[in-house]
Design a protein around this motif. Structure first.
Motif, PDB file in Angstrom:
ATOM      1  N   LEU A   1       2.462   3.124  -8.695  1.00 21.41           N
ATOM      2  CA  LEU A   1       2.180   1.778  -9.207  1.00 21.41           C
ATOM      3  C   LEU A   1       0.914   1.270  -8.508  1.00 21.41           C
ATOM      4  CD1 LEU A   1       5.734   0.090  -9.256  1.00 21.41           C
ATOM      5  CD2 LEU A   1       4.709   1.607 -10.938  1.00 21.41           C
ATOM      6  N   LYS A   2       0.349   0.198  -9.070  1.00 19.03           N
ATOM      7  CA  LYS A   2      -0.962  -0.255  -8.584  1.00 19.03           C
ATOM      8  C   LYS A   2      -0.822  -1.441  -7.637  1.00 19.03           C
ATOM      9  CE  LYS A   2      -5.419  -1.461 -10.585  1.00 19.03           C
ATOM     10  NZ  LYS A   2      -5.685  -2.859 -10.657  1.00 19.03           N
ATOM     11  N   HIS A   3      -1.431  -1.317  -6.460  1.00 17.78           N
ATOM     12  CA  HIS A   3      -1.421  -2.429  -5.507  1.00 17.78           C
ATOM     13  C   HIS A   3      -2.460  -3.469  -5.935  1.00 17.78           C
ATOM     14  CE1 HIS A   3      -2.481  -3.935  -1.190  1.00 17.78           C
ATOM     15  NE2 HIS A   3      -1.796  -4.822  -1.866  1.00 17.78           N
ATOM     16  N   VAL A   4      -1.997  -4.651  -6.275  1.00 12.69           N
ATOM     17  CA  VAL A   4      -2.904  -5.736  -6.652  1.00 12.69           C
ATOM     18  C   VAL A   4      -2.928  -6.755  -5.516  1.00 12.69           C
ATOM     19  CG1 VAL A   4      -3.373  -7.556  -8.342  1.00 12.69           C
ATOM     20  CG2 VAL A   4      -2.344  -5.396  -9.099  1.00 12.69           C
ATOM     21  N   SER A   5      -3.989  -6.719  -4.726  1.00 12.01           N
ATOM     22  CA  SER A   5      -4.124  -7.667  -3.617  1.00 12.01           C
ATOM     23  C   SER A   5      -4.710  -8.963  -4.169  1.00 12.01           C
ATOM     24  CB  SER A   5      -5.036  -7.089  -2.542  1.00 12.01           C
ATOM     25  OG  SER A   5      -5.349  -8.112  -1.624  1.00 12.01           O
ATOM     26  N   VAL A   6      -3.835  -9.933  -4.367  1.00 10.22           N
ATOM     27  CA  VAL A   6      -4.262 -11.168  -5.028  1.00 10.22           C
ATOM     28  C   VAL A   6      -5.289 -11.905  -4.162  1.00 10.22           C
ATOM     29  CG1 VAL A   6      -3.482 -13.391  -5.924  1.00 10.22           C
ATOM     30  CG2 VAL A   6      -2.149 -11.322  -6.370  1.00 10.22           C
ATOM     31  N   ASN A   7      -5.114 -11.854  -2.860  1.00 12.50           N
ATOM     32  CA  ASN A   7      -6.068 -12.496  -1.958  1.00 12.50           C
ATOM     33  C   ASN A   7      -7.479 -11.918  -2.123  1.00 12.50           C
ATOM     34  OD1 ASN A   7      -5.976 -14.612  -0.083  1.00 12.50           O
ATOM     35  ND2 ASN A   7      -6.479 -13.161   1.537  1.00 12.50           N
ATOM     36  N   GLN A   8      -7.532 -10.608  -2.268  1.00 12.44           N
ATOM     37  CA  GLN A   8      -8.813  -9.929  -2.466  1.00 12.44           C
ATOM     38  C   GLN A   8      -9.469 -10.372  -3.766  1.00 12.44           C
ATOM     39  OE1 GLN A   8      -9.636  -7.749   0.120  1.00 12.44           O
ATOM     40  NE2 GLN A   8     -11.666  -8.008  -0.761  1.00 12.44           N
TER      41      GLN A   8
ATOM     42  N   GLU B   1       0.830  -1.215   0.000  1.00 11.13           N
ATOM     43  CA  GLU B   1       0.000   0.000   0.000  1.00 11.13           C
ATOM     44  C   GLU B   1       0.861   1.260   0.000  1.00 11.13           C
ATOM     45  OE1 GLU B   1      -2.597  -0.426   3.365  1.00 11.13           O
ATOM     46  OE2 GLU B   1      -4.099  -1.534   2.189  1.00 11.13           O
ATOM     47  N   GLN B   2       1.881   1.260   0.845  1.00  6.55           N
ATOM     48  CA  GLN B   2       2.733   2.459   0.921  1.00  6.55           C
ATOM     49  C   GLN B   2       3.556   2.642  -0.354  1.00  6.55           C
ATOM     50  OE1 GLN B   2       4.813   3.293   4.573  1.00  6.55           O
ATOM     51  NE2 GLN B   2       3.432   1.999   5.754  1.00  6.55           N
ATOM     52  N   LEU B   3       3.998   1.527  -0.908  1.00 11.38           N
ATOM     53  CA  LEU B   3       4.776   1.614  -2.146  1.00 11.38           C
ATOM     54  C   LEU B   3       3.905   2.150  -3.290  1.00 11.38           C
ATOM     55  CD1 LEU B   3       7.541   0.966  -3.449  1.00 11.38           C
ATOM     56  CD2 LEU B   3       6.599  -1.267  -4.075  1.00 11.38           C
ATOM     57  N   ALA B   4       2.653   1.712  -3.317  1.00 12.02           N
ATOM     58  CA  ALA B   4       1.728   2.181  -4.356  1.00 12.02           C
ATOM     59  C   ALA B   4       1.530   3.690  -4.223  1.00 12.02           C
ATOM     60  CB  ALA B   4       0.396   1.447  -4.239  1.00 12.02           C
TER      61      ALA B   4
ATOM     62  N   GLU C   1       7.588 -16.054 -15.175  1.00 10.14           N
ATOM     63  CA  GLU C   1       8.838 -15.313 -15.003  1.00 10.14           C
ATOM     64  C   GLU C   1       8.890 -14.045 -15.854  1.00 10.14           C
ATOM     65  OE1 GLU C   1      12.100 -18.089 -15.561  1.00 10.14           O
ATOM     66  OE2 GLU C   1      13.416 -16.640 -14.550  1.00 10.14           O
ATOM     67  N   ARG C   2       8.353 -14.136 -17.061  1.00 12.63           N
ATOM     68  CA  ARG C   2       8.456 -12.990 -17.981  1.00 12.63           C
ATOM     69  C   ARG C   2       7.617 -11.793 -17.512  1.00 12.63           C
ATOM     70  NH1 ARG C   2       4.674 -16.300 -20.040  1.00 12.63           N
ATOM     71  NH2 ARG C   2       2.760 -15.299 -20.733  1.00 12.63           N
ATOM     72  N   TRP C   3       6.699 -11.995 -16.608  1.00 11.46           N
ATOM     73  CA  TRP C   3       5.868 -10.889 -16.106  1.00 11.46           C
ATOM     74  C   TRP C   3       6.625 -10.034 -15.100  1.00 11.46           C
ATOM     75  CZ3 TRP C   3       0.294 -12.566 -14.312  1.00 11.46           C
ATOM     76  CH2 TRP C   3      -0.365 -13.216 -15.373  1.00 11.46           C
ATOM     77  N   ILE C   4       7.607 -10.604 -14.441  1.00 10.18           N
ATOM     78  CA  ILE C   4       8.075 -10.047 -13.170  1.00 10.18           C
ATOM     79  C   ILE C   4       9.480  -9.444 -13.263  1.00 10.18           C
ATOM     80  CG2 ILE C   4       8.499 -10.600 -10.721  1.00 10.18           C
ATOM     81  CD1 ILE C   4       5.527 -10.901 -11.683  1.00 10.18           C
ATOM     82  N   ASP C   5       9.640  -8.236 -12.692  1.00 10.21           N
ATOM     83  CA  ASP C   5      10.934  -7.558 -12.706  1.00 10.21           C
ATOM     84  C   ASP C   5      11.641  -7.601 -11.360  1.00 10.21           C
ATOM     85  OD1 ASP C   5      10.732  -6.448 -15.470  1.00 10.21           O
ATOM     86  OD2 ASP C   5       8.897  -5.623 -14.606  1.00 10.21           O
ATOM     87  N   LEU C   6      10.877  -7.692 -10.278  1.00 13.32           N
ATOM     88  CA  LEU C   6      11.477  -7.722  -8.939  1.00 13.32           C
ATOM     89  C   LEU C   6      10.596  -8.560  -8.018  1.00 13.32           C
ATOM     90  CD1 LEU C   6      13.674  -6.464  -6.971  1.00 13.32           C
ATOM     91  CD2 LEU C   6      11.932  -4.738  -6.423  1.00 13.32           C
TER      92      LEU C   6
ATOM     93  N   GLU D   1       1.295  -4.249 -19.658  1.00 15.12           N
ATOM     94  CA  GLU D   1       1.018  -2.946 -19.047  1.00 15.12           C
ATOM     95  C   GLU D   1       2.094  -2.577 -18.031  1.00 15.12           C
ATOM     96  OE1 GLU D   1      -1.707  -0.711 -19.149  1.00 15.12           O
ATOM     97  OE2 GLU D   1      -2.263  -1.708 -21.015  1.00 15.12           O
ATOM     98  N   GLY D   2       2.480  -3.543 -17.222  1.00 13.50           N
ATOM     99  CA  GLY D   2       3.423  -3.260 -16.142  1.00 13.50           C
ATOM    100  C   GLY D   2       2.775  -2.421 -15.047  1.00 13.50           C
ATOM    101  N   GLY D   3       3.573  -2.060 -14.057  1.00  9.67           N
ATOM    102  CA  GLY D   3       3.076  -1.157 -13.022  1.00  9.67           C
ATOM    103  C   GLY D   3       2.237  -1.813 -11.947  1.00  9.67           C
ATOM    104  N   SER D   4       2.330  -3.145 -11.812  1.00 10.89           N
ATOM    105  CA  SER D   4       1.555  -3.814 -10.765  1.00 10.89           C
ATOM    106  C   SER D   4       2.448  -4.247  -9.611  1.00 10.89           C
ATOM    107  CB  SER D   4       0.855  -5.058 -11.331  1.00 10.89           C
ATOM    108  OG  SER D   4      -0.254  -4.695 -12.102  1.00 10.89           O
ATOM    109  N   ILE D   5       1.925  -4.050  -8.411  1.00 11.14           N
ATOM    110  CA  ILE D   5       2.567  -4.595  -7.213  1.00 11.14           C
ATOM    111  C   ILE D   5       1.704  -5.767  -6.773  1.00 11.14           C
ATOM    112  CG2 ILE D   5       3.295  -4.122  -4.847  1.00 11.14           C
ATOM    113  CD1 ILE D   5       3.163  -1.079  -5.619  1.00 11.14           C
TER     114      ILE D   5
END
Ligand code: DAT
Length: 176
Positions: free
Chosen positions: A31-38, A23-26, A90-95, A75-79
């Motif tokens: 960048l967009k916080h993607v809460s996968v659990n939600q 949340e704080q990083l977003a 793997e190809r989706w992810i930068d960090l 698109e990128g820009g997802s947390i």
């Protein structure tokens, strides 16, 4: 097409501070916080809860299709905030940030959340055995996986500074 913003996974055992960081990083980076659990809960990408542990039995295929449709890769820009990481291609992810927590601190956080019995034990074991760190190291290149401590508020502050700097550098490197 190359993405203009990086995709970051924030992972770790429940209670280590993924949501706090994401949340704080977003807020700091846009960048967009993607809460996968939600998403799993809201979209019903599960087959109910495991009776003993109380965790969702996740339908990973449906979840991945959903994320794919949202074009996360290009698109990128997802947390991506989740207590697992190896399902994201793997190809989706930068960090990949793996948050770690001292076990007595984690114990207090999880009991405060009402975790007990098997659910508490399993999550404590998972943190002590560094399950998520190993999962991340197996699924992604070593150089994109970072392990950060999340015991205190100072840790959060330091971690955020570090990740924000990383985002800026990534953008500079991928300009034009
Ligand atoms: P997660 O999303 O990994 O399950 P969270 O962000 O919801 O974890 O945090 C769980 C609880 O612990 C919440 O009350 C905030 C607190 N917390 C998390 N990281 C912390 C830190 N580094 N210092 C102090 N409190 C923290």
């Amino acid at each position: 097409m190359a993405r203009k913003n990086p995709n970051i996974v924030i992972t770790g055992t429940p209670g280590v501070g993924k949501t706090t960081h994401a949340e704080q990083l977003a807020r700091a980076t846009g960048l967009k916080h993607v809460s996968v659990n939600q998403i799993v809960k809201d979209e019903g990408f599960h087959e109910g809860k495991d009776e003993e542990t109380g965790s969702w039995i996740v339908d990973e295929d449906k979840l991945l299709d959903y994320l794919e449709e949202r074009n996360i890769s290009e698109e990128g820009g997802s947390i991506l905030d989740w207590h697992a990481c190896d399902l994201f291609p793997e190809r989706w992810i930068d960090l990949v940030v793996v948050l770690r927590c001292d076990s007595t601190v984690l114990y207090d956080r999880l009991t405060a959340r009402g975790y007990k019995d098997k659910k508490l034990d399993e999550n404590m074991d998972s943190e002590i055995m560094q399950v998520l760190l190993d999962e991340a190291r197996e699924a992604y290149k070593e150089e994109i996986v970072v392990e950060l401590r999340s015991d205190s508020a100072d840790d959060v502050e330091g971690n955020l500074e570090r990740i924000e700097q990383w985002v800026e550098n990534w953008k500079k490197d991928h300009e034009g």
